[in-house]
Design a protein around this motif. Structure first.
Motif, PDB file in Angstrom:
ATOM      1  N   MET A 220       7.824 -16.376   3.798  1.00  0.00           N
ATOM      2  CA  MET A 220       8.530 -15.377   4.602  1.00  0.00           C
ATOM      3  C   MET A 220       9.300 -14.450   3.680  1.00  0.00           C
ATOM      4  SD  MET A 220      11.342 -15.796   7.679  1.00  0.00           S
ATOM      5  CE  MET A 220      10.086 -16.306   8.860  1.00  0.00           C
ATOM      6  N   ASN A 221       9.101 -13.154   3.871  1.00  0.00           N
ATOM      7  CA  ASN A 221       9.800 -12.143   3.079  1.00  0.00           C
ATOM      8  C   ASN A 221      10.635 -11.290   4.029  1.00  0.00           C
ATOM      9  OD1 ASN A 221       9.877  -9.179   1.904  1.00  0.00           O
ATOM     10  ND2 ASN A 221       9.627 -10.556   0.162  1.00  0.00           N
ATOM     11  N   ILE A 222      11.941 -11.260   3.794  1.00  0.00           N
ATOM     12  CA  ILE A 222      12.872 -10.507   4.638  1.00  0.00           C
ATOM     13  C   ILE A 222      13.594  -9.493   3.761  1.00  0.00           C
ATOM     14  CG2 ILE A 222      14.813 -10.640   6.240  1.00  0.00           C
ATOM     15  CD1 ILE A 222      14.135 -13.628   6.574  1.00  0.00           C
ATOM     16  N   THR A 237      10.224  -7.794   8.019  1.00  0.00           N
ATOM     17  CA  THR A 237       9.908  -9.214   7.850  1.00  0.00           C
ATOM     18  C   THR A 237       8.408  -9.413   7.806  1.00  0.00           C
ATOM     19  OG1 THR A 237      11.916  -9.846   9.058  1.00  0.00           O
ATOM     20  CG2 THR A 237      10.224 -11.532   8.782  1.00  0.00           C
ATOM     21  N   THR A 239       5.652 -12.687   7.478  1.00  0.00           N
ATOM     22  CA  THR A 239       5.431 -14.136   7.459  1.00  0.00           C
ATOM     23  C   THR A 239       3.964 -14.407   7.165  1.00  0.00           C
ATOM     24  OG1 THR A 239       7.184 -14.443   9.104  1.00  0.00           O
ATOM     25  CG2 THR A 239       5.679 -16.288   8.750  1.00  0.00           C
TER      26      THR A 239
END
Length: 248
Positions: A220-222, A237, A239
């Motif tokens: 997950m990259n936020i 975001t 995922t």
């Protein structure tokens, strides 16, 4: 009988010499090079026609005096009518090791056709060190100045926006926890604080080994950007659910 004994003696001598030259515990020397390749694909048909793909490749060359690391990411999604997401990330970092830590030079580029900024280029230098370095837990901290170029997305009020440039201070914390022999968790937190804008990125990943060098990974990259063009979101975001293969 003599020939048989002579042959046995020759075989014994040859085996002894081979064992002396190549001991049982011998292993090929490590090259310092590793690579990770991961990918995920989703296809929907029937009532919903859509597809998505994401891929990631990481290359590392680690020696006694330096470490080179390159990272490439790609995201793509489309439905029956149009492309809905298309993003590419490229990162490269070179570390020069010293006794207390390492000095680094880093370059990053992002091309995002549907993001609040369609082009984003960052260069930075600085110093990093291992705050924690054990078999199960690792934590690296980095800090240094940098320069950033960003091209905002075109909007109705600004159909041809000018690019923004900014001097930034980049800080990063890279954490890795080995849960047990077959699984690990990592969390990378990066903050880029500038005079005109500030961005914070949190990259999370959980990896579970399925078979030898093959693993299943959830990521997950936020990313939070303080100032964004009108009509776009501050938080992005991504995922992912991927298979990962490691080359050593």
């Amino acid at each position: 009988m003599i020939n048989t004994r002579l042959l046995s003696l020759v075989i014994l001598l040859f085996t002894t010499k081979v064992q002396a030259l190549v001991p049982p515990q011998y292993q090929e020397p490590a090259t310092g090079f590793t690579a990770e390749v991961e990918a995920g694909l989703q296809l929907n048909t029937g009532n919903t026609e859509s597809s998505s793909f994401n891929g990631r490749t990481k290359l590392v060359y680690d020696t006694e005096k330096a470490r080179q690391e390159a990272l490439l990411k790609a995201y793509f999604a489309s439905d029956a009518e149009k492309t809905t997401a298309e993003k590419y990330d490229a990162q490269f970092q070179s570390n020069i090791k010293v006794k207390s830590g390492y000095f680094f030079g880093r370059g990053e580029g992002t091309w995002d056709e549907f993001g609040s900024y369609t082009r984003l280029y960052t260069g930075s230098v600085g110093y990093g060190f291992d705050a924690i370095s054990s078999y199960a837990t690792k934590l690296k901290l980095e800090i240094g100045p940098g320069y950033q170029y960003s091209q905002p997305k075109a909007t109705l009020s600004k159909p041809a926006p000018e690019a923004d440039t900014d001097v930034i201070l980049r800080t990063a914390a890279k954490f890795e926890q080995r849960i047990h022999e077959y699984s690990s968790f990592n969390a990378d937190l990066t903050a880029e604080v500038g005079q005109n804008n500030t961005a914070v990125t949190l990259d999370l990943g959980y990896k579970n080994i399925l078979f030898q060098d093959l693993a299943f990974k959830v990521g997950m990259n936020i990313k939070y950007t303080e100032v964004v063009p009108e009509g776009t979101e501050q938080v992005d975001t991504v995922t992912t659910f991927n298979l990962l293969y490691t080359f050593r």
